[in-house]
Design a protein around this motif. Structure first.
Motif, PDB file in Angstrom:
ATOM      1  N   ASP B  64      39.943  37.990  33.254  1.00 16.22           N
ATOM      2  CA  ASP B  64      41.336  38.016  32.579  1.00 16.22           C
ATOM      3  C   ASP B  64      42.354  38.717  33.434  1.00 16.22           C
ATOM      4  N   LEU B  65      41.584  40.009  33.769  1.00 18.89           N
ATOM      5  CA  LEU B  65      42.664  41.027  34.393  1.00 18.89           C
ATOM      6  C   LEU B  65      42.934  40.488  35.931  1.00 18.89           C
ATOM      7  N   ALA B  66      42.145  39.903  36.587  1.00 23.09           N
ATOM      8  CA  ALA B  66      42.004  39.405  38.039  1.00 23.09           C
ATOM      9  C   ALA B  66      43.390  38.249  37.915  1.00 23.09           C
ATOM     10  N   ALA B  67      43.370  37.557  36.488  1.00 21.58           N
ATOM     11  CA  ALA B  67      44.360  36.350  36.769  1.00 21.58           C
ATOM     12  C   ALA B  67      45.703  37.189  36.501  1.00 21.58           C
ATOM     13  N   ARG B  68      45.744  38.074  35.897  1.00 22.79           N
ATOM     14  CA  ARG B  68      47.073  38.726  35.681  1.00 22.79           C
ATOM     15  C   ARG B  68      47.481  39.514  36.600  1.00 22.79           C
ATOM     16  N   VAL B  69      46.657  40.357  37.384  1.00 24.39           N
ATOM     17  CA  VAL B  69      47.306  41.020  38.507  1.00 24.39           C
ATOM     18  C   VAL B  69      47.291  40.337  39.852  1.00 24.39           C
ATOM     19  N   LEU B  70      46.996  38.935  39.773  1.00 21.76           N
ATOM     20  CA  LEU B  70      47.075  38.029  40.890  1.00 21.76           C
ATOM     21  C   LEU B  70      46.139  38.429  42.311  1.00 21.76           C
ATOM     22  N   LEU B  71      45.124  38.895  41.791  1.00 20.01           N
ATOM     23  CA  LEU B  71      44.026  39.274  42.914  1.00 20.01           C
ATOM     24  C   LEU B  71      42.864  38.503  42.591  1.00 20.01           C
ATOM     25  N   SER B  72      42.149  38.083  43.908  1.00 13.13           N
ATOM     26  CA  SER B  72      40.762  37.624  43.950  1.00 13.13           C
ATOM     27  C   SER B  72      39.788  38.258  42.942  1.00 13.13           C
ATOM     28  N   ARG B  73      38.741  37.771  42.369  1.00 13.21           N
ATOM     29  CA  ARG B  73      37.758  38.648  41.875  1.00 13.21           C
ATOM     30  C   ARG B  73      37.200  39.577  42.608  1.00 13.21           C
ATOM     31  N   SER B  74      36.925  39.262  44.030  1.00 14.54           N
ATOM     32  CA  SER B  74      36.525  40.378  44.727  1.00 14.54           C
ATOM     33  C   SER B  74      37.224  41.343  45.006  1.00 14.54           C
ATOM     34  N   GLY B  75      38.556  41.210  45.387  1.00 14.81           N
ATOM     35  CA  GLY B  75      39.674  42.110  45.352  1.00 14.81           C
ATOM     36  C   GLY B  75      39.736  43.094  44.421  1.00 14.81           C
ATOM     37  N   LEU B  76      39.508  42.388  43.121  1.00 23.01           N
ATOM     38  CA  LEU B  76      39.867  43.465  41.954  1.00 23.01           C
ATOM     39  C   LEU B  76      38.707  44.260  41.651  1.00 23.01           C
ATOM     40  N   THR B  77      37.649  43.671  42.222  1.00 18.69           N
ATOM     41  CA  THR B  77      36.163  44.301  41.937  1.00 18.69           C
ATOM     42  C   THR B  77      36.262  45.756  42.931  1.00 18.69           C
ATOM     43  N   ARG B  78      36.735  45.496  44.082  1.00 15.89           N
ATOM     44  CA  ARG B  78      37.014  46.686  45.029  1.00 15.89           C
ATOM     45  C   ARG B  78      37.940  47.840  44.409  1.00 15.89           C
ATOM     46  N   LEU B  79      38.924  47.043  43.793  1.00 13.01           N
ATOM     47  CA  LEU B  79      40.008  48.043  43.412  1.00 13.01           C
ATOM     48  C   LEU B  79      39.772  48.781  42.193  1.00 13.01           C
ATOM     49  N   ILE B  80      38.861  48.244  41.286  1.00  9.76           N
ATOM     50  CA  ILE B  80      38.367  48.710  40.074  1.00  9.76           C
ATOM     51  C   ILE B  80      37.354  49.943  40.570  1.00  9.76           C
ATOM     52  N   ASP B  81      36.548  49.504  41.596  1.00 15.65           N
ATOM     53  CA  ASP B  81      35.698  50.303  42.017  1.00 15.65           C
ATOM     54  C   ASP B  81      36.487  52.023  42.491  1.00 15.65           C
ATOM     55  N   ARG B  82      37.451  51.798  43.001  1.00 16.99           N
ATOM     56  CA  ARG B  82      38.263  52.909  43.318  1.00 16.99           C
ATOM     57  C   ARG B  82      39.079  53.664  42.192  1.00 16.99           C
ATOM     58  N   LEU B  83      39.444  52.982  41.513  1.00 13.58           N
ATOM     59  CA  LEU B  83      40.210  53.469  40.243  1.00 13.58           C
ATOM     60  C   LEU B  83      39.041  54.100  39.183  1.00 13.58           C
ATOM     61  N   GLN B  84      37.787  53.738  39.342  1.00 11.27           N
ATOM     62  CA  GLN B  84      36.865  54.217  38.745  1.00 11.27           C
ATOM     63  C   GLN B  84      36.482  55.667  39.173  1.00 11.27           C
ATOM     64  N   ARG B  85      36.296  55.615  40.487  1.00  8.61           N
ATOM     65  CA  ARG B  85      36.024  56.761  41.206  1.00  8.61           C
ATOM     66  C   ARG B  85      37.265  57.855  40.857  1.00  8.61           C
ATOM     67  N   GLU B  86      38.485  57.457  40.607  1.00 13.52           N
ATOM     68  CA  GLU B  86      39.445  58.403  40.350  1.00 13.52           C
ATOM     69  C   GLU B  86      39.373  58.563  38.894  1.00 13.52           C
ATOM     70  N   GLU B  87      38.615  58.123  38.273  1.00 12.58           N
ATOM     71  CA  GLU B  87      38.445  58.307  36.582  1.00 12.58           C
ATOM     72  C   GLU B  87      39.574  57.725  35.920  1.00 12.58           C
ATOM     73  N   LEU B  88      40.477  56.595  36.613  1.00 11.54           N
ATOM     74  CA  LEU B  88      41.721  56.174  35.773  1.00 11.54           C
ATOM     75  C   LEU B  88      41.219  54.986  35.138  1.00 11.54           C
ATOM     76  N   VAL B  89      40.064  54.353  35.209  1.00 11.74           N
ATOM     77  CA  VAL B  89      39.697  53.179  34.784  1.00 11.74           C
ATOM     78  C   VAL B  89      38.131  53.205  34.336  1.00 11.74           C
ATOM     79  N   ALA B  90      37.650  52.514  33.339  1.00 11.96           N
ATOM     80  CA  ALA B  90      35.935  52.812  33.258  1.00 11.96           C
ATOM     81  C   ALA B  90      35.514  51.270  33.051  1.00 11.96           C
ATOM     82  N   ARG B  91      34.238  51.133  33.233  1.00 14.73           N
ATOM     83  CA  ARG B  91      33.558  49.581  33.136  1.00 14.73           C
ATOM     84  C   ARG B  91      32.781  49.723  31.921  1.00 14.73           C
ATOM     85  N   GLU B  92      32.985  48.664  30.970  1.00 16.09           N
ATOM     86  CA  GLU B  92      32.074  48.594  29.878  1.00 16.09           C
ATOM     87  C   GLU B  92      31.467  47.353  29.668  1.00 16.09           C
TER      88      GLU B  92
END
Lengths: 153, 153
Positions: B64-92
């Motif tokens: 759902d997030l990928a659809a809203r931010v207009l990224l491919s699923r793989s592009g979003l995965t890389r971006l979430i990796d980065r945001l997770q390292r910066e502790e701005l986003v968590a995966r659950e």
């Protein structure tokens, strides 16, 4: 959406911007996918070939070309490197300006463009124009033209 | 422009598409530049934080997030990796769906968003809304909303 209220933006204003962004990205992806599948040609490459084909003498200064295809100067340099290796574009020095450099469409580039053109134009038809209701092309065109003029540097 | 004629596209039709593209890219760059300078935060990261903040429980499934931010699923995965390292986003993991995975906004992510929000919203104001004439927001909004609905998958 208290942040919106704090900054004096309405939900409508934010929604219009987000929708513009979404529509543009969606059409761009449609065009990119069609060009890659049918011609193995990225959209940015198509844009460069098309802008050169429209220019007098099929040539443009690198700065003018960068402005037209919406790329940074460094992004355009890399793209022109690739197109030059594929012999679709050539670089030429500018006789009247020692610092100037032109990108020139080659015959092979013109041929490649002629092959891909129908796919690109059909993509604009099916991905964008066919989705407009009666009178909407003129309405959105007027607003966009005004935005474009007022934003010009 | 004989290619246009061959494919049944008018100059106006091509121009409207190109202007839409140019306006969107110009505003996007304006927002990106403002966010980077003031907050060292790329626009795509801002978009992810903002979409999560708006969602119930500050969480969205990755698809759902990928659809809203207009990224491919793989592009979003890389971006979430980065945001997770910066502790701005968590995966659950999703309790009700073994395959589901949520991205969740952290408190640090919410803080970062609150800092950058005014810059983003001011950028939409100065780079887009201020350039619209009277009545133009509604006019372009209506056309874009129709395009968006008719293009939805």
């Amino acid at each position: 959406m208290s942040l919106l209220r704090d900054e004096g933006l309405t939900v409508e204003e934010l929604t219009v911007w987000r929708t513009l962004q979404r529509v543009q990205v969606r059409v761009t992806r449609h065009l990119e996918a069609e060009l890659l599948v049918a011609h193995d040609l990225p959209l940015a490459s198509y844009d460069v070939l098309a802008r050169l084909a429209e220019a007098p003498g099929r040539r443009l200064r690198m700065n003018d070309l960068a402005a037209r295809v919406l790329l940074s100067r460094s992004g355009l340099t890399r793209l022109i490197d690739r197109l030059q290796r594929e012999e679709l574009v050539a670089r030429e020095a500018c006789a009247s300006d020692a610092r100037g450099l032109y990108a020139v469409l080659t015959d092979a580039g013109a041929e490649r463009l002629a092959e891909a053109g129908p796919t690109y134009l059909k993509g604009i038809r099916t991905g964008f124009l066919d989705l407009l209701g009666p009178g909407e092309l003129g309405r959105i065109g007027d607003v966009l033209a005004g935005l474009d003029v007022r934003a010009a540097p």
